[in-house]
Motif scaffolding. Structure first.
Motif, PDB file in Angstrom:
ATOM      1  N   GLU A   1       0.817  -1.220   0.000  1.00  0.00           N
ATOM      2  CA  GLU A   1       0.000   0.000   0.000  1.00  0.00           C
ATOM      3  C   GLU A   1       0.851   1.270   0.000  1.00  0.00           C
ATOM      4  OE1 GLU A   1      -4.029  -1.333   2.419  1.00  0.00           O
ATOM      5  OE2 GLU A   1      -2.175  -0.981   3.531  1.00  0.00           O
ATOM      6  N   SER A   2       2.089   1.161   0.444  1.00  0.00           N
ATOM      7  CA  SER A   2       2.898   2.368   0.595  1.00  0.00           C
ATOM      8  C   SER A   2       3.159   3.071  -0.737  1.00  0.00           C
ATOM      9  CB  SER A   2       4.237   2.024   1.259  1.00  0.00           C
ATOM     10  OG  SER A   2       5.001   1.157   0.415  1.00  0.00           O
ATOM     11  N   GLY A   3       3.179   2.326  -1.823  1.00  0.00           N
ATOM     12  CA  GLY A   3       3.437   2.944  -3.107  1.00  0.00           C
ATOM     13  C   GLY A   3       2.257   3.719  -3.669  1.00  0.00           C
ATOM     14  N   ARG A   4       1.060   3.445  -3.180  1.00  0.00           N
ATOM     15  CA  ARG A   4      -0.140   4.153  -3.652  1.00  0.00           C
ATOM     16  C   ARG A   4      -0.925   4.716  -2.466  1.00  0.00           C
ATOM     17  NH1 ARG A   4      -4.220   0.574  -2.615  1.00  0.00           N
ATOM     18  NH2 ARG A   4      -3.624  -1.605  -2.341  1.00  0.00           N
ATOM     19  N   TYR A   5      -0.182   5.214  -1.489  1.00  0.00           N
ATOM     20  CA  TYR A   5      -0.807   5.697  -0.251  1.00  0.00           C
ATOM     21  C   TYR A   5      -1.332   7.112  -0.466  1.00  0.00           C
ATOM     22  CZ  TYR A   5      -1.451   6.022   4.820  1.00  0.00           C
ATOM     23  OH  TYR A   5      -1.986   6.135   6.078  1.00  0.00           O
ATOM     24  N   ASP A   6      -2.539   7.190  -1.070  1.00  0.00           N
ATOM     25  CA  ASP A   6      -3.122   8.486  -1.382  1.00  0.00           C
ATOM     26  C   ASP A   6      -4.390   8.707  -0.568  1.00  0.00           C
ATOM     27  OD1 ASP A   6      -4.911   6.737  -2.524  1.00  0.00           O
ATOM     28  OD2 ASP A   6      -4.467   7.279  -4.602  1.00  0.00           O
ATOM     29  N   GLU A   7      -5.147   9.749  -0.930  1.00  0.00           N
ATOM     30  CA  GLU A   7      -6.336  10.128  -0.163  1.00  0.00           C
ATOM     31  C   GLU A   7      -7.387   9.025  -0.148  1.00  0.00           C
ATOM     32  OE1 GLU A   7      -9.620  13.542  -0.830  1.00  0.00           O
ATOM     33  OE2 GLU A   7      -7.579  14.292  -0.493  1.00  0.00           O
ATOM     34  N   SER A   8      -7.532   8.284  -1.245  1.00  0.00           N
ATOM     35  CA  SER A   8      -8.537   7.224  -1.290  1.00  0.00           C
ATOM     36  C   SER A   8      -8.183   6.073  -0.353  1.00  0.00           C
ATOM     37  CB  SER A   8      -8.699   6.708  -2.720  1.00  0.00           C
ATOM     38  OG  SER A   8      -7.492   6.144  -3.195  1.00  0.00           O
ATOM     39  N   VAL A   9      -6.892   5.730  -0.260  1.00  0.00           N
ATOM     40  CA  VAL A   9      -6.472   4.676   0.656  1.00  0.00           C
ATOM     41  C   VAL A   9      -6.678   5.111   2.103  1.00  0.00           C
ATOM     42  CG1 VAL A   9      -4.502   3.302   1.453  1.00  0.00           C
ATOM     43  CG2 VAL A   9      -4.813   3.740  -0.990  1.00  0.00           C
TER      44      VAL A   9
ATOM     45  N   LYS B   1      -9.076   3.396   4.993  1.00  0.00           N
ATOM     46  CA  LYS B   1      -8.580   3.022   6.320  1.00  0.00           C
ATOM     47  C   LYS B   1      -9.438   3.672   7.409  1.00  0.00           C
ATOM     48  CE  LYS B   1      -4.836   0.715   5.007  1.00  0.00           C
ATOM     49  NZ  LYS B   1      -4.633  -0.729   5.301  1.00  0.00           N
ATOM     50  N   MET B   2      -9.803   4.938   7.198  1.00  0.00           N
ATOM     51  CA  MET B   2     -10.624   5.641   8.183  1.00  0.00           C
ATOM     52  C   MET B   2     -12.025   5.042   8.270  1.00  0.00           C
ATOM     53  SD  MET B   2      -9.510   9.619   7.619  1.00  0.00           S
ATOM     54  CE  MET B   2      -8.029  10.268   8.398  1.00  0.00           C
ATOM     55  N   GLU B   3     -12.581   4.632   7.140  1.00  0.00           N
ATOM     56  CA  GLU B   3     -13.899   4.000   7.156  1.00  0.00           C
ATOM     57  C   GLU B   3     -13.870   2.703   7.963  1.00  0.00           C
ATOM     58  OE1 GLU B   3     -14.844   3.615   3.050  1.00  0.00           O
ATOM     59  OE2 GLU B   3     -15.735   5.629   2.887  1.00  0.00           O
ATOM     60  N   GLU B   4     -12.779   1.961   7.851  1.00  0.00           N
ATOM     61  CA  GLU B   4     -12.630   0.747   8.651  1.00  0.00           C
ATOM     62  C   GLU B   4     -12.577   1.081  10.143  1.00  0.00           C
ATOM     63  OE1 GLU B   4      -9.166  -1.217   7.233  1.00  0.00           O
ATOM     64  OE2 GLU B   4     -10.003  -1.660   5.248  1.00  0.00           O
ATOM     65  N   CYS B   5     -11.870   2.161  10.491  1.00  0.00           N
ATOM     66  CA  CYS B   5     -11.804   2.593  11.894  1.00  0.00           C
ATOM     67  C   CYS B   5     -13.190   2.975  12.416  1.00  0.00           C
ATOM     68  CB  CYS B   5     -10.846   3.771  12.037  1.00  0.00           C
ATOM     69  SG  CYS B   5      -9.109   3.392  11.735  1.00  0.00           S
ATOM     70  N   ILE B   6     -13.958   3.689  11.613  1.00  0.00           N
ATOM     71  CA  ILE B   6     -15.306   4.104  12.016  1.00  0.00           C
ATOM     72  C   ILE B   6     -16.200   2.883  12.198  1.00  0.00           C
ATOM     73  CG2 ILE B   6     -17.355   5.403  11.316  1.00  0.00           C
ATOM     74  CD1 ILE B   6     -15.424   7.281   9.778  1.00  0.00           C
ATOM     75  N   ASP B   7     -16.090   1.914  11.286  1.00  0.00           N
ATOM     76  CA  ASP B   7     -16.881   0.684  11.405  1.00  0.00           C
ATOM     77  C   ASP B   7     -16.526  -0.062  12.688  1.00  0.00           C
ATOM     78  OD1 ASP B   7     -18.218   1.146   9.044  1.00  0.00           O
ATOM     79  OD2 ASP B   7     -16.845  -0.068   7.826  1.00  0.00           O
ATOM     80  N   ARG B   8     -15.237  -0.138  13.012  1.00  0.00           N
ATOM     81  CA  ARG B   8     -14.827  -0.821  14.249  1.00  0.00           C
ATOM     82  C   ARG B   8     -15.358  -0.082  15.466  1.00  0.00           C
ATOM     83  NH1 ARG B   8      -9.848  -1.522  11.444  1.00  0.00           N
ATOM     84  NH2 ARG B   8      -8.922   0.252  12.559  1.00  0.00           N
ATOM     85  N   PHE B   9     -15.344   1.254  15.400  1.00  0.00           N
ATOM     86  CA  PHE B   9     -15.864   2.053  16.506  1.00  0.00           C
ATOM     87  C   PHE B   9     -17.348   1.761  16.721  1.00  0.00           C
ATOM     88  CE2 PHE B   9     -18.240   5.928  17.617  1.00  0.00           C
ATOM     89  CZ  PHE B   9     -17.726   6.179  18.879  1.00  0.00           C
ATOM     90  N   GLU B  10     -18.124   1.724  15.649  1.00  0.00           N
ATOM     91  CA  GLU B  10     -19.564   1.465  15.759  1.00  0.00           C
ATOM     92  C   GLU B  10     -19.821   0.043  16.275  1.00  0.00           C
ATOM     93  OE1 GLU B  10     -22.270   3.107  15.586  1.00  0.00           O
ATOM     94  OE2 GLU B  10     -21.458   5.050  15.008  1.00  0.00           O
ATOM     95  N   GLU B  11     -19.067  -0.916  15.774  1.00  0.00           N
ATOM     96  CA  GLU B  11     -19.237  -2.295  16.234  1.00  0.00           C
ATOM     97  C   GLU B  11     -18.932  -2.414  17.725  1.00  0.00           C
ATOM     98  OE1 GLU B  11     -16.705  -4.572  13.740  1.00  0.00           O
ATOM     99  OE2 GLU B  11     -17.916  -4.282  11.926  1.00  0.00           O
ATOM    100  N   ALA B  12     -17.853  -1.751  18.155  1.00  0.00           N
ATOM    101  CA  ALA B  12     -17.491  -1.802  19.574  1.00  0.00           C
ATOM    102  C   ALA B  12     -18.553  -1.129  20.435  1.00  0.00           C
ATOM    103  CB  ALA B  12     -16.133  -1.122  19.783  1.00  0.00           C
TER     104      ALA B  12
END
Length: 429
Positions: A364-372, A376-387
């Motif tokens: 991922e480091s070679g294409r680490y842009d705003e979409s990536v 990643k942030m959407e995954e964090c938000i999903d984990r927050f809601e699940e918790a």
């Protein structure tokens, strides 16, 4: 570069829920009857932790009772100075929920737009905005947003805004700034502000934010969660809120706060954490708080008798420095350390603010842009809601005292039901 950053041990969270918070929470449903816009403030450094889930139920009921209401269209970028006008006048009552993340200058700029888009995708009924009170264009954009909502409802003689949020997120400061922008001429400061939580204890009188159209606002007391949670999640939630002065700092040992702050600054920038400027030149990043505080105390000449480093004083100084200066330095952390791909690691930890943390692998480091970053942030938000849902389901969001109180209330309700049944049976004879 730090490749493994251990999580520090944290104590169980304290309870801090003064009576004025409970009083306002009970008043909220009635206040919403005369509210057109709910402006909820959260701290950009804790964009998820500063959500007060106790507001959610009553706010959703308010929206259902009003209907979905008119939409504003897409909210403009937080870098813009104006907002898109409401498309045509509406006869439907206004019912807007706007979430403002304060202190935007204390989080890395590279994460603001991805997080804004991630939150909009997750919560489409809310409008998200980032602002810093020392940026006039942010205040002007918020003022324009209220004016546009009011002009979109010309049948309403005035627009009423209710400002809510956790303690010390900047509600009173924001309203003072909005008044100075929206009212022509010298505008005296209407609300007292403080760096300590709990300054506002009662609902304010109506504050005029705009003359044409008329826009009024109410300031409200900051409301903390009655219980911060059990286990590691509750412990971390409490320390985060104490670091931003969201709860009384005296409820925590300062070295505990310093330990967690050191951990978070290492996660934000494992190559050159912002605290290195406090240590002697050529000092490496440090993992353990005692070693860090000893070096800091020696550098600041905070010594006890016999030349022993005063780590307690150093911890107090470190936290104060971060709140006043270090937050700005931490916000300069890059999205990805320039040397990271060169170290040959398979993955490394990255973070934004104190709530979002994820793993970046070598591919991922070679294409680490705003979409990536957004993904990643959407995954964090999903984990927050699940918790959060898991805590509600297993009772982790309720203290033992609250559990006992609920049990007594249920027992009392059953007794009252049995009593009414017996009385009804006697009357029927």
């Amino acid at each position: 570069m730090l490749t493994h950053i251990p999580f520090p041990p944290l104590p169980a969270p304290p309870s801090w829920f003064p009576g004025h918070m409970l009083q306002f929470q009970r008043m909220l449903p009635t206040l919403l009857n005369k509210t057109d816009v709910v402006l909820e403030l959260r701290d950009a450094r804790l964009p998820l932790t500063s959500i007060n889930r106790n507001f959610e139920g009553v706010l959703q009921k308010w929206r259902r009772e009003r209907g979905k209401g008119p939409t504003l269209g897409p909210l403009v970028s937080s870098d813009a100075t104006t907002t898109a006008p409401v498309a045509g006048p509406s006869t439907v009552p206004a019912c807007e929920r706007i979430v403002v993340f304060s202190k935007r200058d204390l989080v890395p700029e590279w994460g603001i737009k991805p997080f804004q888009h991630a939150m909009t995708a997750k919560y489409p009924d809310q409008k998200f905005f980032f602002a810093s009170w020392n940026r006039t264009r942010d205040i002007k954009a918020l003022n324009d947003l209220f004016v546009n909502i009011a002009r979109g409802h010309p049948h309403r003689p005035e627009l009423n805004v209710l400002v809510v949020g956790m303690p010390n997120v900047g509600k009173s400061t924001l309203l003072n700034a909005l008044r100075s922008i929206g009212i022509v001429g010298p505008t005296p400061k209407a609300l007292r502000t403080s760096a300590q939580p709990g300054m506002t204890r009662v609902l304010s009188t109506r504050l005029k934010l705009s003359l044409d159209p008329l826009v009024y606002a109410y300031d409200s007391p900051g409301v903390m969660l009655p219980f911060l949670g059990k286990g590691d999640k509750g412990a971390e939630r409490g320390v985060k809120l104490a670091l931003i002065a969201g709860i009384k700092e005296g409820l925590y040992d300062t070295e505990t706060l310093a330990s967690y702050l050191l951990y978070r600054m290492n996660v934000l920038d494992p190559v050159s954490p912002a605290y290195l400027r406090l240590l002697p030149p050529d000092s490496p990043p440090l993992l353990y708080v005692h070693e860090f505080l000893e070096r800091l105390a020696q550098r600041l000449r905070m010594l006890k008798r016999g030349g022993i480093p005063d780590t307690s004083r150093a911890a107090v100084w470190f936290i104060k420095w971060w709140r006043e200066e270090g937050g700005l330095a931490s916000a300069a952390a890059p999205a990805l350390p320039a040397s990271a791909p060169e170290l040959g690691l398979q993955s490394w930890r990255r973070g934004w603010g104190f709530d979002l943390e994820w793993t970046v692998d070598a591919a991922e480091s070679g294409r680490y842009d705003e979409s990536v970053i957004r993904a990643k942030m959407e995954e964090c938000i999903d984990r927050f809601e699940e918790a959060a849902q898991e805590e509600e389901h297993d009772g982790s969001a309720i203290s033992s005292t609250q559990e006992k109180k609920r049990a007594k209330e249920m027992q009392r309700a059953r007794q009252q039901t049995r009593t009414r049944a017996r009385l009804g049976a006697k009357k029927g004879r």
